[in-house]
Write a protein that holds these residues in place. Structure first.
Motif, PDB file in Angstrom:
ATOM      1  N   GLU A  48      36.835  47.791  53.632  1.00 45.04           N
ATOM      2  CA  GLU A  48      37.979  47.566  54.522  1.00 45.04           C
ATOM      3  C   GLU A  48      38.474  46.195  54.819  1.00 45.04           C
ATOM      4  N   ASN A  49      37.533  45.198  54.671  1.00 41.86           N
ATOM      5  CA  ASN A  49      38.023  43.927  54.943  1.00 41.86           C
ATOM      6  C   ASN A  49      38.389  43.313  53.425  1.00 41.86           C
ATOM      7  N   SER A  50      38.185  43.918  52.361  1.00 42.76           N
ATOM      8  CA  SER A  50      38.851  43.208  51.082  1.00 42.76           C
ATOM      9  C   SER A  50      40.242  43.900  50.747  1.00 42.76           C
ATOM     10  N   PHE A  51      40.455  44.849  51.795  1.00 40.43           N
ATOM     11  CA  PHE A  51      41.954  45.445  51.382  1.00 40.43           C
ATOM     12  C   PHE A  51      42.801  45.148  52.614  1.00 40.43           C
ATOM     13  N   ILE A  56      44.720  40.161  50.548  1.00 43.47           N
ATOM     14  CA  ILE A  56      45.687  40.569  49.251  1.00 43.47           C
ATOM     15  C   ILE A  56      46.007  39.415  48.418  1.00 43.47           C
ATOM     16  N   LYS A  57      46.080  38.350  49.105  1.00 42.00           N
ATOM     17  CA  LYS A  57      46.300  36.907  48.454  1.00 42.00           C
ATOM     18  C   LYS A  57      44.880  36.512  47.701  1.00 42.00           C
ATOM     19  N   GLY A  58      43.979  36.770  48.330  1.00 40.56           N
ATOM     20  CA  GLY A  58      42.872  36.309  47.377  1.00 40.56           C
ATOM     21  C   GLY A  58      42.364  37.339  46.369  1.00 40.56           C
ATOM     22  N   GLY A  64      44.617  36.875  38.864  1.00 39.85           N
ATOM     23  CA  GLY A  64      45.166  35.560  38.272  1.00 39.85           C
ATOM     24  C   GLY A  64      44.298  34.645  37.263  1.00 39.85           C
ATOM     25  N   ALA A  65      43.208  34.651  37.908  1.00 43.56           N
ATOM     26  CA  ALA A  65      42.328  33.420  37.454  1.00 43.56           C
ATOM     27  C   ALA A  65      41.352  33.968  36.404  1.00 43.56           C
ATOM     28  N   THR A  66      40.877  35.459  36.624  1.00 39.49           N
ATOM     29  CA  THR A  66      40.326  36.099  35.403  1.00 39.49           C
ATOM     30  C   THR A  66      41.132  36.301  34.198  1.00 39.49           C
TER      31      THR A  66
END
Length: 306
Positions: A48-51, A56-58, A64-66
């Motif tokens: 829940e916290n991840s989405f 979203i920016k994280g 992008g970094a990967t």
């Protein structure tokens, strides 16, 4: 084995209830096996916290970094190993097995500077930290220390399980076992194939880095007043990342997802281990003389104003 029994014995003494206010939060002593039973809630809240909108920016930064690091993985690896040799750190892991059952090695102990750096991300380091907080909490009747001990074990189980699932899904070769530049991906290997040829599938993401980042975030979230934890911890995480590449255990692009998951998992676990402390209005306690209706002093009175 004796140390493992001692650790379980210490956790079995958590059953009595106690509470503690620390800063803006209230901590309750965990029950003996909360570090296991909390897993479903931790995973649900993590997703829940991840989405959430703010996350979203994280996620975009991690993706992008990967991708950017993957493009240059081979060059980064070669330059890292060249620099390692230049400063006296060879490209081999000199850890030695010290705890075995049959053919299975459960603990590798460091024998030099390089392997000591790698041990920063080992699960036994987290277990040692947890045992230290638990012992302190039991001796000092400190509910917060006992909760942090439980949270560290929650984080170890979370990062261990998550990294293993993702490794089996991605199936990326570690640098030392690569059959092509940047490593081949062979997703969804069978359990037997994975266990028999782990180096062919074990690279993405880094379990060592995920474990270290989860533990660091749990400590930083619970001890925000100790401003040195994050800079020192992030420096050690960077050093660990370097050595994981220097020994050919991981590619640079294995790290962003591990760091992201570790950070969010640590925040979620710390959040679930405490509640906001109750707030009360300011009050004042004073003593005042007590006079009779005729003006004589009869004693003193206790006065509390709200």
């Amino acid at each position: 084995m004796k140390s493992a029994y001692l650790f379980l014995l210490l956790f079995s003494n958590l059953a009595f209830s106690s509470e503690q206010i620390s800063g803006a939060y209230k901590y309750k002593s965990p029950h003996a096996f909360d570090f296991i039973t909390t897993a479903p809630k931790n995973y649900g809240d993590f997703v829940e916290n991840s989405f959430e909108k703010n996350s979203i920016k994280g996620l975009a930064v991690i993706a992008g970094a990967t991708g950017a690091l993957y493009i240059f993985d081979q060059q980064i690896l070669e330059e890292t190993q060249r620099f390692g040799r230049k400063i006296g750190l060879d490209n081999k892991d000199h850890s030695k097995p010290t705890f075995t059952i049959g053919d299975d090695n459960f603990m590798y102990a460091p024998t030099d500077v390089g392997s000591s750096i790698l041990f920063l991300g080992d699960g036994w380091t987290t277990i040692g930290l947890s045992a230290g907080f638990l012992t302190s909490g039991l001796l000092n009747h400190n509910a917060k220390s006992k909760m942090v001990a439980s949270e560290l074990m929650q984080g170890l189980l979370f990062s261990g399980f998550s990294s293993q699932v993702l490794k089996r899904i991605s199936g990326r070769e570690i640098p030392n076992a690569r059959t092509k530049d940047r490593g081949r991906f062979s997703p969804f290997a069978s359990p037997k194939e994975f266990n028999d040829n782990k180096a062919r599938y074990d690279s993405f993401p880094s379990a060592h880095l995920m474990t270290a980042m989860t533990s660091l975030t749990i400590l930083a979230e619970n001890y925000e007043e100790m401003s040195w934890i994050r800079p020192v911890g992030y420096s050690l995480v960077a050093l660990l990342s370097f050595q994981l590449m220097n020994t050919g255990a991981h590619w640079a692009s294995d790290f962003p997802l591990a760091i992201g998951i570790g950070h969010m998992a640590g925040k979620t676990i710390a959040q679930n281990g405490r509640t906001p402390a109750p707030t009360t209005d300011a009050s004042q306690v004073t003593f005042a003389p007590l006079f009779s209706p005729y003006g004589s002093l009869n004693g003193a009175q206790f006065v509390m104003t709200f």
